[in-house]
Design an enzyme around this catalytic site. Structure first.
Site, PDB file in Angstrom:
ATOM      1  N   GLU A 608       0.857  -1.178   0.000  1.00  0.00           N
ATOM      2  CA  GLU A 608       0.000   0.000   0.000  1.00  0.00           C
ATOM      3  C   GLU A 608       0.894   1.230   0.000  1.00  0.00           C
ATOM      4  OE1 GLU A 608      -2.282   3.045   0.427  1.00  0.00           O
ATOM      5  OE2 GLU A 608      -1.378   2.622   2.373  1.00  0.00           O
ATOM      6  N   HIS A 609       0.554   2.207  -0.809  1.00  0.00           N
ATOM      7  CA  HIS A 609       1.489   3.257  -1.178  1.00  0.00           C
ATOM      8  C   HIS A 609       1.621   4.389  -0.163  1.00  0.00           C
ATOM      9  CE1 HIS A 609       3.216   5.082  -5.140  1.00  0.00           C
ATOM     10  NE2 HIS A 609       4.039   5.220  -4.134  1.00  0.00           N
ATOM     11  N   SER A 610       0.601   4.598   0.675  1.00  0.00           N
ATOM     12  CA  SER A 610       0.551   5.838   1.438  1.00  0.00           C
ATOM     13  C   SER A 610       1.652   6.001   2.489  1.00  0.00           C
ATOM     14  CB  SER A 610      -0.817   5.986   2.095  1.00  0.00           C
ATOM     15  OG  SER A 610      -1.038   4.980   3.059  1.00  0.00           O
TER      16      SER A 610
END
Length: 914
Positions: A608-610
């Site tokens: 997940e990028h955040s």
């Protein structure tokens, strides 16, 4: 001003009251009492006088001797401080307070100075140390970013320390470095290669120095030595003092003896990263206006308004914004910066506006993926197509988890990238957001879970997905501080979980695919998660363990698209890591780090990028992949078949209590996830005719800028139009720095693309246009990496507007403002990727491309994603265009000279990723 006056009065009043209220007394001169007769002092003996004189002489002599010794011992450090402050002996200025914004303004009418870069190393240091550019040319007052590359060619980890100097000596007082790697601990792992950034400027006061008026060339020299620790534990170069002094440019000078045991009562100031600046409003507006020029030129070429008319209107709006509401927004942003503990952008709205408010499914749209090379130490028979989970699959999974934990532990113990370096500070902060956290869905805006305390038992576990079932495995013992378990014990615990899952499967039990709910629309997942948590305490505990676990491990089943050779093998592997219909239910997309291994031991990583950008997990992954599976770490070189039962401790089931509502939701979520997967036209393309070595050594150009120009031309060839282009630049030199946008579509890149499409344009003219485009890209890269990009600042200004109070800004409401941020071409360079087969992320727009590339010395690997549903995009078509363009660019450069226009020689390009 009134506040200052009142404060001053308050400060003076107590003194006034004291002077007027004390009792009155007569001065002594007016006293009426008779004076007392004076008593003569007693007579001193001669022996007492001599004794006192001798004592004073001894004290004065001792003080002089001690002071002389102190000056002697301090001579070398004081001399170096003097040289660093004055530039004596060619020492560049460091920390002289010359970094005010007013000094960092290029003097446009001054002549450019060419700065050459030199690299040396001691014979005892088995490193390769080279500058990435031979020279750059800069104006006085202009900041410039350059890079050196260091590679550890030995089989052991080594710490190095660099010294530096500038010639000619007289220019040193004006050569100031904002960011560098000198005199800091630089630890390279065995075989590791790193880029070392150098941000510097030449002070504009050089123009007022008559002795420097004839200087056109400067040489900046770095020398790396192997490091050792003295008796105080401090790192010092492992070389003779004379060698060190010569490297600093002090050869031939006399030096006082070095004080090895010199004590200091003052603790050294801890190293820290600079705060991310709020750019100057007018500069941002000027850069923005420059960035929209190619759009206006293209509109004019297609029958729109004349360029001058359209541009004049935007200039007018910019002036109004700068003098009116924009000035207010800037003041609010500066006030927000002062109130922010770390970073005006990251502390306040970066996560929410970029990630958490976005409600689209994470699968493909947000998560990234990375496919690893095969492990050469695993036997060939284990890498063939398999029909079920295999012992070698478990062994490689255990080894990869073990290596990830090794990186985490060594980083925590300051053995890797310690906090004595700025790289260490940045990486430590970034890696901390990679483990023990997860994204949690919430209505309208998600949140990031808080990492648990190290003493928390859940913080010592990983979760493992097997046949859609979830298991928790303890990977640290209960000691204080805890230590990671051996890789053999880790393998045993994973094998126990696999045995349990296989037994359940054989008994006809079927797992409800709860994990696929994390791949759904964020608002839908929010509702379903709350429903699950309300069902039972077991569900709350399961979700908590998953969120607080170190990382995830997915042991996938056989891939229906498995292929052993060629392009089909690359595509099959990349898709398996990205997600396919058969494994989309076997991973949790909310975790920032999930390792994936399939039965043929193919492996990869998704996340997940955040919390952190993909570069951070890729650094950890490279550490994990450098060493393949070590047979000596296990009881047997060949893993045994799975047992039918096991009593091994250290693992547990993480089951969910479900009902018919959740079962229905899972089925519907899987259908929606499969639709997203089927619409993803994702592939990998290896261009192997040349790589970064040819671009850097033969062309003396930046590989990153070169690749960006290739993407511009390939996109135009396939679409017949231009697009706003997003390229990532890291702002890692700042505290909690994340990214900034490099707007690669420029007036110069447009002119070069049109020139390449014009059959009548001479080749040399095309080459000159390419040079101009690369130079512009360099400027944009430097600005973005040093906190002077425009897109994050524009976002902040827009958020500071108060529309409910009637505030409006035509400049920010302009359709061109929106169009200049419609990133149909979303790109990012990751690393050399020698240990990766491919990488990728999803396109930002339905009719756009998501492109991640790995630029190695002899090839360039592209991961390209587009949407099947869009008739305007084609991953295969862009691959073909890229191959043609990269070949044409090589032919163009081989058949023409470098930029031959008069006075056009400029600095060599730089990498946009630190």
């Amino acid at each position: 001003m009134s506040f200052l006056r009142s404060s001053t009065c308050l400060a003076l009043k107590p003194c006034c009251r004291t002077s007027f209220n004390r009792p009155l007394t007569w001065p002594r001169s007016f006293s009426t009492a008779a004076p007392k007769p004076k008593t003569p002092p007693p007579r001193r003996r001669a022996s007492d006088v001599y004794r006192e004189r001798n004592r004073n002489l001894l004290m004065y002599s001792s003080a002089v001797i001690i002071a002389t010794l102190g000056v002697t011992y301090a001579a070398v450090p004081l001399y170096r401080i003097f040289c660093a402050a004055t530039g004596f002996a060619g020492t560049p200025n460091v920390g002289t307070g010359r970094y005010e914004a007013s000094r960092l303004v290029p003097i446009e009418n001054a002549h450019r100075i060419k700065v050459h870069f030199n690299a040396d190393r001691s014979e005892s240091l088995p490193w390769k140390f080279t500058p990435q550019q031979r020279f750059v040319t800069v104006l006085p007052g202009e900041t410039s970013l350059a890079f050196y590359t260091a590679k550890n060619n030995s089989k052991q980890d080594i710490i190095g320390i660099a010294t530096y100097n500038v010639t000619p000596d007289r220019v040193a007082p004006y050569f100031s470095k904002v960011e560098c790697f000198c005199f800091e601990e630089q630890k390279l792992l065995a075989g590791e290669e790193v880029d070392m950034p150098l941000l510097f400027f030449i002070d504009k006061d050089i123009l007022d120095d008559p002795s420097c008026r004839d200087i056109d060339d400067i040489v900046l020299s770095y020398t790396f030595f192997r490091a050792r620790r003295n008796q105080k534990g401090q790192l010092e170069p492992d070389a003779a003092e004379a060698d060190i002094q010569n490297s600093l440019g002090f050869g031939g000078y006399e030096h006082a003896p070095k004080a090895e045991e010199q004590s200091s009562s003052t603790a050294p100031k801890p190293l820290s990263l600079a705060r991310l600046p709020v750019p100057e409003l007018r500069k941002t507006l000027e850069r923005y206006l420059r960035s929209i020029q190619p759009f206006l030129l293209q509109d004019e070429a297609h029958g729109g308004l004349p360029f001058k008319t359209s541009y004049s209107l935007r200039e007018k709006w910019a002036d109004e914004f700068a003098a009116g509401v924009g000035k207010l927004c800037q003041e609010r942003l500066l006030a927000l910066d002062r109130a922010s503990p770390n970073n005006w952008l990251d502390d306040n709205f970066w996560g929410n506006k970029t990630y958490y408010e976005w409600r689209s499914p994470l699968i493909i749209n947000s998560n990234w993926w990375l496919a690893f090379h095969d492990d050469e130490l695993i036997p060939a028979h284990a890498k063939t197509k398999q029909s079920k989970i295999t012992p070698w699959q478990v062994r490689r999974a255990a080894w990869l988890v073990h290596r990830f934990l090794c990186f985490k532990d060594r980083l925590d113990r300051q053995e890797l990238y310690p906090d004595t370096t700025r790289t260490g500070l940045w990486l430590r902060e970034s890696v901390s957001k990679m483990f023990n956290i997860a994204r949690i869905p919430k209505p309208s805006c998600d949140i990031l879970s808080k990492p648990p305390r190290g003493s928390n038992a859940e913080a010592r576990k990983i979760y493992v997905m097997i046949h859609r079932w979830c298991y928790a495995i303890s990977v640290y013992d209960d000691a204080s501080p805890p230590h990671s378990i051996s890789v053999q014990d880790l393998e045993t615990r994973i094998r126990s979980a696999v045995t349990d899952a296989e037994k359940r499967l054989s008994a006809g039990e079927k797992a409800v695919p709860i994990a696929v709910l994390t791949a759904d629309d964020r608002d839908r997942w929010t509702q379903n998660l709350q429903y699950l948590l309300d069902l039972s305490a077991q569900n709350r505990r399961t979700h908590q363990i998953i969120c607080q676990s170190i990382l995830g491990l997915s042991l996938d089943g056989p891939s229906p698209t498995y292929s052993p050779n060629g392009q089909a093998a690359l595509t099959s592997h990349l898709h398996a890591i990205r997600s396919i219909a058969s494994n989309a239910t076997n991973r949790i997309y909310d975790k920032p780090c999930t390792l994936i291994v399939d039965p043929s031991t193919r492996a990869g990583l998704t996340g997940e990028h955040s919390p952190c950008d993909a570069l951070v997990p890729s650094i950890v992954a490279e550490f994990a992949l450098v060493d393949g599976v070590d047979p000596s770490a296990f009881a047997a070189s060949e893993p045994e078949p799975f047992a039918t039962a096991t009593d091994q401790a250290g693992w547990e089931r993480l089951d969910w209590d479900v009902d018919s509502t959740i079962e229905t939701e899972c089925a519907q979520a899987l259908t929606r996830a499969e639709t997203i997967i089927d619409n993803s036209d994702n592939n990998v393309f290896w261009f192997d005719e040349y790589g970064t070595d040819w671009i850097k050594d033969s062309l003396k150009q930046s590989p990153d800028a070169f690749i960006q120009m290739a993407l511009q031309l390939a996109y135009y060839k396939t679409r017949g139009e231009f697009s706003a282009t997003y390229e990532t630049a890291l702002t890692r030199m700042f505290k909690r720095g994340r990214t900034e946008t490099i707007r690669s579509y420029t007036v110069e890149s447009r002119a070069w693309v049109l020139g390449m499409m014009d059959a009548n344009m001479p080749q040399q003219q095309r080459r000159n246009l390419l040079h101009d485009a690369l130079h512009t890209h360099t400027t944009l890269t430097r600005e973005a990496a040093t906190g002077r990009g425009i897109d994050r600042h524009l976002l902040g200004l827009k958020l500071m507007l108060r529309p409910l109070s009637g505030e409006e800004a035509p400049l920010l409401d302009d359709e061109l403002f929106q169009r200049s941020q419609a990133w149909k071409l979303s790109t990012s360079g990751l690393s050399a990727g020698n240990l990766f087969r491919g990488t990728g992320f999803g396109a930002s727009f339905e009719d756009g491309y998501g492109i991640n590339y790995l630029a190695a010395s002899d090839m360039i690997k592209f991961g390209i994603e587009s949407k099947v549903s869009s008739p305007r995009t084609s991953t295969e078509g862009l691959k073909d265009a890229l191959f043609e363009v990269l070949s044409d660019m090589r032919t163009l450069c081989l058949k023409t000279d470098g930029h031959i226009a008069a006075g056009a020689e400029r600095e060599r390009e730089i990498s946009s990723h630190l």
